[in-house]
Design an enzyme around this catalytic site. Structure first.
Site, PDB file in Angstrom:
ATOM      1  CE  LYS A  93      -3.819   2.081   0.270  1.00  0.00           C
ATOM      2  NZ  LYS A  93      -3.601   2.880  -0.913  1.00  0.00           N
ATOM      3  CD  GLN A 114       3.466   4.788   1.960  1.00  0.00           C
ATOM      4  OE1 GLN A 114       3.960   5.582   1.372  1.00  0.00           O
ATOM      5  NE2 GLN A 114       2.295   5.112   2.804  1.00  0.00           N
ATOM      6  CE  LYS A 117       4.160   7.622   5.430  1.00  0.00           C
ATOM      7  NZ  LYS A 117       4.049   8.502   4.208  1.00  0.00           N
ATOM      8  CE  LYS A 129       4.662   7.484  -2.360  1.00  0.00           C
ATOM      9  NZ  LYS A 129       4.127   7.703  -1.090  1.00  0.00           N
ATOM     10  CG  ASP A 169       3.632  11.085  -2.840  1.00  0.00           C
ATOM     11  OD1 ASP A 169       3.481  10.904  -1.645  1.00  0.00           O
ATOM     12  OD2 ASP A 169       4.568  11.704  -3.379  1.00  0.00           O
ATOM     13  CG  ASN A 244      -4.341  16.331  -0.922  1.00  0.00           C
ATOM     14  OD1 ASN A 244      -3.868  15.687   0.121  1.00  0.00           O
ATOM     15  ND2 ASN A 244      -5.676  16.222  -0.900  1.00  0.00           N
TER      16      ASN A 244
HETATM   17  P1  NDP Z   1       0.650  17.845  -4.815  1.00  0.00           P
HETATM   18  O1  NDP Z   1       1.228  17.392  -5.993  1.00  0.00           O
HETATM   19  O2  NDP Z   1      -0.699  18.102  -4.266  1.00  0.00           O
HETATM   20  O3  NDP Z   1       1.369  19.294  -3.787  1.00  0.00           O
HETATM   21  C1  NDP Z   1       3.012  19.337  -3.857  1.00  0.00           C
HETATM   22  C2  NDP Z   1       3.176  20.565  -3.372  1.00  0.00           C
HETATM   23  O4  NDP Z   1       4.641  20.802  -3.128  1.00  0.00           O
HETATM   24  C3  NDP Z   1       3.135  21.496  -4.628  1.00  0.00           C
HETATM   25  O5  NDP Z   1       2.925  22.790  -4.172  1.00  0.00           O
HETATM   26  C4  NDP Z   1       4.471  21.533  -5.309  1.00  0.00           C
HETATM   27  O6  NDP Z   1       4.797  22.865  -6.005  1.00  0.00           O
HETATM   28  C5  NDP Z   1       5.369  21.452  -3.940  1.00  0.00           C
HETATM   29  N1  NDP Z   1       6.535  20.650  -4.489  1.00  0.00           N
HETATM   30  C6  NDP Z   1       6.541  19.552  -5.256  1.00  0.00           C
HETATM   31  N2  NDP Z   1       7.579  19.240  -5.443  1.00  0.00           N
HETATM   32  C7  NDP Z   1       8.481  20.131  -5.127  1.00  0.00           C
HETATM   33  C8  NDP Z   1       9.990  20.352  -5.271  1.00  0.00           C
HETATM   34  N3  NDP Z   1      10.710  19.592  -5.790  1.00  0.00           N
HETATM   35  N4  NDP Z   1      10.470  21.704  -4.830  1.00  0.00           N
HETATM   36  C9  NDP Z   1       9.473  22.555  -4.167  1.00  0.00           C
HETATM   37  N5  NDP Z   1       8.073  22.158  -4.160  1.00  0.00           N
HETATM   38  C10 NDP Z   1       7.617  20.917  -4.474  1.00  0.00           C
HETATM   39  O7  NDP Z   1       1.448  16.796  -3.614  1.00  0.00           O
HETATM   40  P2  NDP Z   1       0.686  16.280  -2.144  1.00  0.00           P
HETATM   41  O8  NDP Z   1       0.361  17.421  -1.343  1.00  0.00           O
HETATM   42  O9  NDP Z   1      -0.084  15.211  -2.365  1.00  0.00           O
HETATM   43  O10 NDP Z   1       2.193  15.945  -1.440  1.00  0.00           O
HETATM   44  C11 NDP Z   1       3.204  16.603  -0.873  1.00  0.00           C
HETATM   45  C12 NDP Z   1       3.978  15.874   0.136  1.00  0.00           C
HETATM   46  O11 NDP Z   1       3.316  14.981   0.951  1.00  0.00           O
HETATM   47  C13 NDP Z   1       5.059  14.744  -0.407  1.00  0.00           C
HETATM   48  O12 NDP Z   1       6.062  14.803   0.101  1.00  0.00           O
HETATM   49  C14 NDP Z   1       4.103  13.575  -0.331  1.00  0.00           C
HETATM   50  O13 NDP Z   1       4.896  12.524  -0.323  1.00  0.00           O
HETATM   51  C15 NDP Z   1       3.736  13.609   1.156  1.00  0.00           C
HETATM   52  N6  NDP Z   1       2.620  13.082   1.465  1.00  0.00           N
HETATM   53  C16 NDP Z   1       1.310  12.957   0.678  1.00  0.00           C
HETATM   54  C17 NDP Z   1       0.289  12.199   1.052  1.00  0.00           C
HETATM   55  C18 NDP Z   1      -1.166  12.141   0.112  1.00  0.00           C
HETATM   56  O14 NDP Z   1      -2.170  11.642   0.803  1.00  0.00           O
HETATM   57  N7  NDP Z   1      -1.128  12.781  -0.983  1.00  0.00           N
HETATM   58  C19 NDP Z   1       0.353  11.265   2.280  1.00  0.00           C
HETATM   59  C20 NDP Z   1       1.712  11.382   2.834  1.00  0.00           C
HETATM   60  C21 NDP Z   1       2.647  12.180   2.456  1.00  0.00           C
HETATM   61  P3  NDP Z   1       4.513  22.925  -7.506  1.00  0.00           P
HETATM   62  O15 NDP Z   1       3.582  22.952  -7.893  1.00  0.00           O
HETATM   63  O16 NDP Z   1       5.618  24.131  -7.620  1.00  0.00           O
HETATM   64  O17 NDP Z   1       5.486  21.683  -8.119  1.00  0.00           O
HETATM   65  O1  2IT Z   2       2.958   8.920   1.305  1.00  0.00           O
HETATM   66  C1  2IT Z   2       1.903   8.356   1.512  1.00  0.00           C
HETATM   67  O2  2IT Z   2       1.538   7.813   2.637  1.00  0.00           O
HETATM   68  C2  2IT Z   2       1.063   8.552   0.487  1.00  0.00           C
HETATM   69  N1  2IT Z   2       1.211   9.332  -0.544  1.00  0.00           N
HETATM   70  C3  2IT Z   2      -0.501   7.979   0.788  1.00  0.00           C
HETATM   71  C4  2IT Z   2      -0.453   6.501   0.502  1.00  0.00           C
HETATM   72  C5  2IT Z   2      -2.131   5.760   0.472  1.00  0.00           C
HETATM   73  O3  2IT Z   2      -1.785   4.694   0.236  1.00  0.00           O
HETATM   74  O4  2IT Z   2      -2.892   6.398   0.735  1.00  0.00           O
END
Ligand code: NDP
Ligand code: 2IT
Length: 448
Positions: A93, A114, A117, A129, A169, A244
């Protein structure tokens, strides 16, 4: 860097040798191994059965070609990945990341994190992943759809509700999950909601999954603050990113009485001293898919700082929610110097090892990603539960479950840190607590 136990040092050297050039994976492995010295003293059976060596080697790694055509009819080639790391506790997952920086080392660091976590959530999910070096930025909706269809045409044969269940992600949200679900259904001729999470609400998705990572991270910080007889009330907060995780972190901070004054993207920082207008951010990012620089066209008193460093802004709570290694040693020192008392990682591994050391030495409340951002995947597991029971729960019921899970994770990390003689060290607590459950399951399953 903490000194590794001699036997564990050998294992780490072997990981370096076997996985050349995968620097993010090395970093994630070292961070966990640094916590395990006292664990193998208590549990010599883990050494005998080579549990650590086995955990560091993914059960299966899939790398594939993803050909697709852009709107001009030109052929494009990307690389797809799915690393199925550990099925000790349940089906693989973990999310899918679409970002041009993606290569095997990034997917392996994320997959490795992961495992622990998912173990911390207390739910029956293994670790994996995947993703691609596809860049969704600037692509049309049709291009994203064609890419997702091609990606799933290969990936589908590896998935299943009892086998491997991807989610979103970076670069993968509801739109992409929809296109991938459609293609999976078409190829397999099966309406199998349990094969992906983060689905739309009318076709098997769960309420609260969209909000879950940000809400969960904020609940986790709230618990850390409570443990210090403090709260979010009137705290000035920074949240990096504007995707997100960032959006729903800001939302929950505001609900809990904090004030978030800045967010960012890879181009710059928005600073709005009177507090961010989240409705506008949602409109710009979720509806119109624009950049946060457009925020200042509406709010003239807010500031857009091109290429700015959000961590230069004084705050009490920092919640990095963008990407790996976004807080270095200097940023961490700046945050502490400016009065930051709590850091909760919404992103995966957003703090470099130097930065982590600064936070731990300063004894601020520091919640590492594998504990603090576990609410996203935990709610994915709740989505799987609803799918298995052909059920759908209310928002309130699901959010309460998420909050309880985060409270539990916090308590387990807190108590494990105390038990191992490092009170307040959530890094040690999360690593040990997450590891032991996986290790015990592996011992029980025999040599596989
Ligand atoms: P999104 O794609 O929705 O948003 C990512 C955000 O981070 C954007 O604002 C983006 O800016 C910025 N960003 C991404 N890459 C870079 C970079 N290399 N340098 C600077 N800014 C960057 O992704 P999420 O919000 O889903 O994910 C954000 C973080 O949270 C990640 O680390 C992800 O692994 C982690 N995460 C996500 C989960 C989920 O459920 N979605 C669960 C657990 C962890 P720009 O648009 O300019 O690229
Ligand atoms: O980093 C993370 O935990 C996620 N991007 C979410 C993974 C998931 O299966 O919901």
């Amino acid at each position: 860097m903490a000194k590794l136990d001699e036997k564990i040092e050998e294992m780490y050297q072997e990981v370096l040798k076997r996985n050349p050039g995968e620097t993010e994976f090395h970093q994630a492995v070292l961070e966990v191994l640094e916590s395990l010295g006292p664990v193998v003293v208590k549990h010599p059976e883990y050494l005998e059965r080579k549990i650590i060596e086995r955990i560091c080697e993914p059960e299966r790694q899939i790398i594939f070609r993803v050909p697709w055509q852009n709107d001009k009819g030109k052929v494009q080639i990307n690389r797809g990945f799915r690393v199925e790391f550990s099925s000790a506790l349940g089906p693989y997952k973990g999310g899918l990341r679409f970002h041009p920086s993606v290569y095997l080392g990034i997917i392996k660091f994320l997959g490795f994190e992961q495992i622990f976590k998912n173990s911390l959530t207390g739910l029956p999910i293994g670790g994996g992943k995947g993703g691609s070096d596809f860049d969704p930025k600037g692509k049309t909706d049709d291009e994203v759809m064609r890419f997702c269809q091609s990606f799933m045409t290969e990936l589908h044969r590896h998935l299943g509700e009892h086998t491997d269940v991807p989610a979103g992600d970076i670069g993968v949200g509801g739109r992409e999950i929809g296109y991938m679900f459609g293609q999976y259904k078409r190829i397999t001729n099966r309406y199998e909601p349990g094969v992906l999470t983060g689905k739309g609400l009318t076709w098997g998705g769960s309420l609260v999954r969209t909000e879950a990572t940000g809400y969960g991270a904020t609940f986790f910080v709230n618990e850390m603050l409570k443990a210090r007889k403090d709260s979010f009330a009137d705290k000035t907060c920074l949240v990096s990113g504007s995707g997100n995780v960032a959006i729903y972190t800001i939302e929950k901070i505001h609900q809990l009485g904090g004030k978030c004054i800045a967010c960012s993207d890879s181009n710059g920082v928005i600073l709005h001293e009177k507090g961010l207008d989240l409705d506008l951010i949602k409109q710009l990012k979720e509806v119109e898919r624009r950049r946060i620089s457009d925020y200042v066209a509406i709010h003239k008193e807010a500031k857009y700082i091109p290429n700015g460093n959000i961590w230069d802004i004084p705050c009490q709570v920092a919640m990095p929610s963008a990407t790996q290694n976004e807080i270095n040693g200097k940023d961490a020192a700046n945050l502490v110097k400016n009065g930051c008392i709590a850091v909760g990682e919404g992103a995966n591994m957003p703090t470099t090892p130097e930065g982590v050391k600064v936070f731990l030495d300063a004894k601020i409340a520091y919640g590492p990603g594998k504990a603090a951002n576990a609410g996203g995947v935990a709610t994915s597991a709740l989505e799987m539960q609803q799918n298995a029971g052909r059920d759908s729960w209310t928002f309130e019921y699901t959010e309460k479950k998420l909050e309880d899970i985060m409270i539990n994770i916090h308590r387990n990390c807190y108590e494990t840190a105390e038990e191992y003689g490092a009170p307040g060290n959530y890094v040690l607590g999360a690593n040990i607590c997450g590891f032991i459950k996986v290790a015990n399951a592996m011992v029980a399953h025999g040599l596989i």
